[in-house]
Design an enzyme around this catalytic site. Structure first.
Site, mmCIF file in Angstrom:
data_model
loop_
_atom_site.group_PDB
_atom_site.id
_atom_site.type_symbol
_atom_site.label_atom_id
_atom_site.label_comp_id
_atom_site.label_asym_id
_atom_site.label_seq_id
_atom_site.Cartn_x
_atom_site.Cartn_y
_atom_site.Cartn_z
ATOM 1 N N ASP A 102 -56.952 24.560 -118.821
ATOM 2 C CA ASP A 102 -58.054 25.684 -118.766
ATOM 3 C C ASP A 102 -57.734 26.872 -119.338
ATOM 4 O O ASP A 102 -58.424 27.387 -120.088
ATOM 5 C CB ASP A 102 -58.546 25.632 -117.416
ATOM 6 C CG ASP A 102 -59.736 26.413 -117.033
ATOM 7 O OD1 ASP A 102 -60.632 26.725 -118.234
ATOM 8 O OD2 ASP A 102 -60.293 26.423 -115.957
ATOM 9 N N TYR A 139 -57.143 21.525 -109.428
ATOM 10 C CA TYR A 139 -58.415 21.636 -109.194
ATOM 11 C C TYR A 139 -59.002 20.563 -108.061
ATOM 12 O O TYR A 139 -60.024 19.814 -108.643
ATOM 13 C CB TYR A 139 -59.311 21.874 -110.139
ATOM 14 C CG TYR A 139 -59.137 22.962 -111.179
ATOM 15 C CD1 TYR A 139 -58.196 23.922 -111.022
ATOM 16 C CD2 TYR A 139 -59.831 23.081 -112.342
ATOM 17 C CE1 TYR A 139 -58.161 25.092 -111.591
ATOM 18 C CE2 TYR A 139 -59.822 24.243 -113.136
ATOM 19 C CZ TYR A 139 -58.795 25.030 -112.978
ATOM 20 O OH TYR A 139 -58.807 26.240 -113.560
ATOM 21 N N ASP A 147 -58.790 28.669 -123.458
ATOM 22 C CA ASP A 147 -59.532 29.761 -123.536
ATOM 23 C C ASP A 147 -58.535 30.850 -124.251
ATOM 24 O O ASP A 147 -59.029 31.739 -125.241
ATOM 25 C CB ASP A 147 -59.996 30.492 -122.183
ATOM 26 C CG ASP A 147 -61.098 29.651 -121.457
ATOM 27 O OD1 ASP A 147 -61.519 28.778 -122.007
ATOM 28 O OD2 ASP A 147 -61.676 30.400 -120.540
#
Length: 349
Positions: free
Chosen positions: A240, A133, A244
């Site tokens: 990430d 990112y 989840d």
């Protein structure tokens, strides 16, 4: 007195933050903790009205606080990259919040979608400020047939070393087992570099058993045998996705917390539930406040109040045990307010 900046955000964010503040006030009263709050309206609504998620001096404003409590950001009328890069990511990077901590548990009374999930209790430690990112890259020839986009991943020795050290240290306080997420058989530069640093840093933590798993196989094992994992350290993108997935294994992303930490405590750290703004249920009174309350518990622990944090987690355990104090996403019948009331009653009882 600890000063907390509160950013309720969008959708169900204000609802769960209101709940978290009520519960925080209750546990603080019982443990002699003084918290003061200042609330900011930074959100997608502000972006639509004023053209920015937060004011130009927003980061300087936050710098004066001990911690930041965030609800959620995101709204259908605002592109996701605008809301994230206009608020969340600048905060993480300006305040060197290089650890994204995401604990996952299967609580008694909460059904995992997995058959016989067993006693799942793990923590995903996600590198939070570099990796995949990054802002390195660009677009060329927009609108033409040969249009292209380039996005570069940035892995530094300092960045990888510090997140790996944090994960090994955490594993040493838990069950003494660390798993490193990689994909060095397909990504030929950054992930072999990651693997080399993990192996180097492991030598400083001989009491911690560790292994390395390719991300595709690791995702499968999160579903097949989630109970085997203790601490999982991963790059920004891999962490990430894994966190989840693990939250879904635990029964609902609505109960999942996270902490964006500057372990040096030079800057304020930020605490937020993992769930999004969920505009489809906003205002209906059924949002699950547990993720925000658990995030508040992580905040208390970071601020030096572990007993109060443990009391909050115990209250969560108590309320999740029965359908009458669970929200509908967990098969319960309670509203957001009713869950909040039950959490406070558990703390005061």
């Amino acid at each position: 007195m600890r000063r907390v900046a509160v950013i309720p955000g969008d959708g169900i964010g204000p609802e769960v933050i209101h709940a978290a503040r009520r519960v925080l006030d209750a546990v603080s009263a019982g443990h002699g903790i003084e918290l003061s709050y200042v609330e900011f309206d930074w959100s997608c609504r502000r972006y639509l009205e004023q053209g920015a998620m937060m004011p130009a001096d927003g980061l300087d404003t936050l710098r004066r606080f001990d911690a930041i409590l965030l609800g959620a950001v995101g709204w259908p009328d605002v592109a996701d990259h605008v809301s994230l890069w206009g608020l969340l990511i600048p905060i993480r990077r300006a305040f060197r919040q290089y650890v994204n901590l995401r604990p996952i548990r299967v609580f008694d009374g909460v059904d995992s979608p997995l058959r016989d999930a067993g006693p799942v209790d793990l923590v995903v430690v996600r590198e939070n400020v570099e990796g995949e990112y990054s802002e390195a890259g660009g677009r060329l020839n927009r609108g033409f047939p040969d249009e292209l986009a380039i996005q570069e991943a940035i892995f530094t020795r300092a960045g990888v070393s510090r997140i790996v050290d944090y994960a090994f240290e955490l594993a040493g306080t838990r069950r003494g087992y660390l798993t490193s997420a990689t994909k060095s058989n397909g990504i030929v530069h950054t992930l072999p570099f990651w693997d080399e640093i993990v192996a180097e840093r492991a030598a400083a933590f001989p009491a911690v058993r560790w292994d390395s798993e390719h991300i595709d196989a690791l995702a499968a094992k999160f579903v097949l045998t989630p109970q085997r994992f203790d601490v999982v350290v991963a790059s920004n993108l891999f962490g990430d996705i894994l966190s989840d997935l693990a939250a879904a294994v635990a029964g609902s992303i609505g109960i999942a917390p996270s902490a964006n930490l500057d372990p040096t405590r030079t800057h304020p750290s930020m605490f937020e539930p993992v769930h999004g703004s969920a505009p489809d249920i906003a205002g209906r009174g059924i949002a699950n406040p547990v993720g925000a309350v658990w995030s508040a518990a992580l905040m208390l622990d970071h601020l030096g109040h572990p007993a109060a944090a443990a009391a909050l987690v115990a209250a969560i355990e108590h309320t999740l045990a029965t359908p009458s104090t669970r929200t509908p996403d967990l098969g319960g019948t309670a509203s957001t307010t009713e869950v909040t009331d039950a959490l406070i009653a558990a703390l005061e009882g």
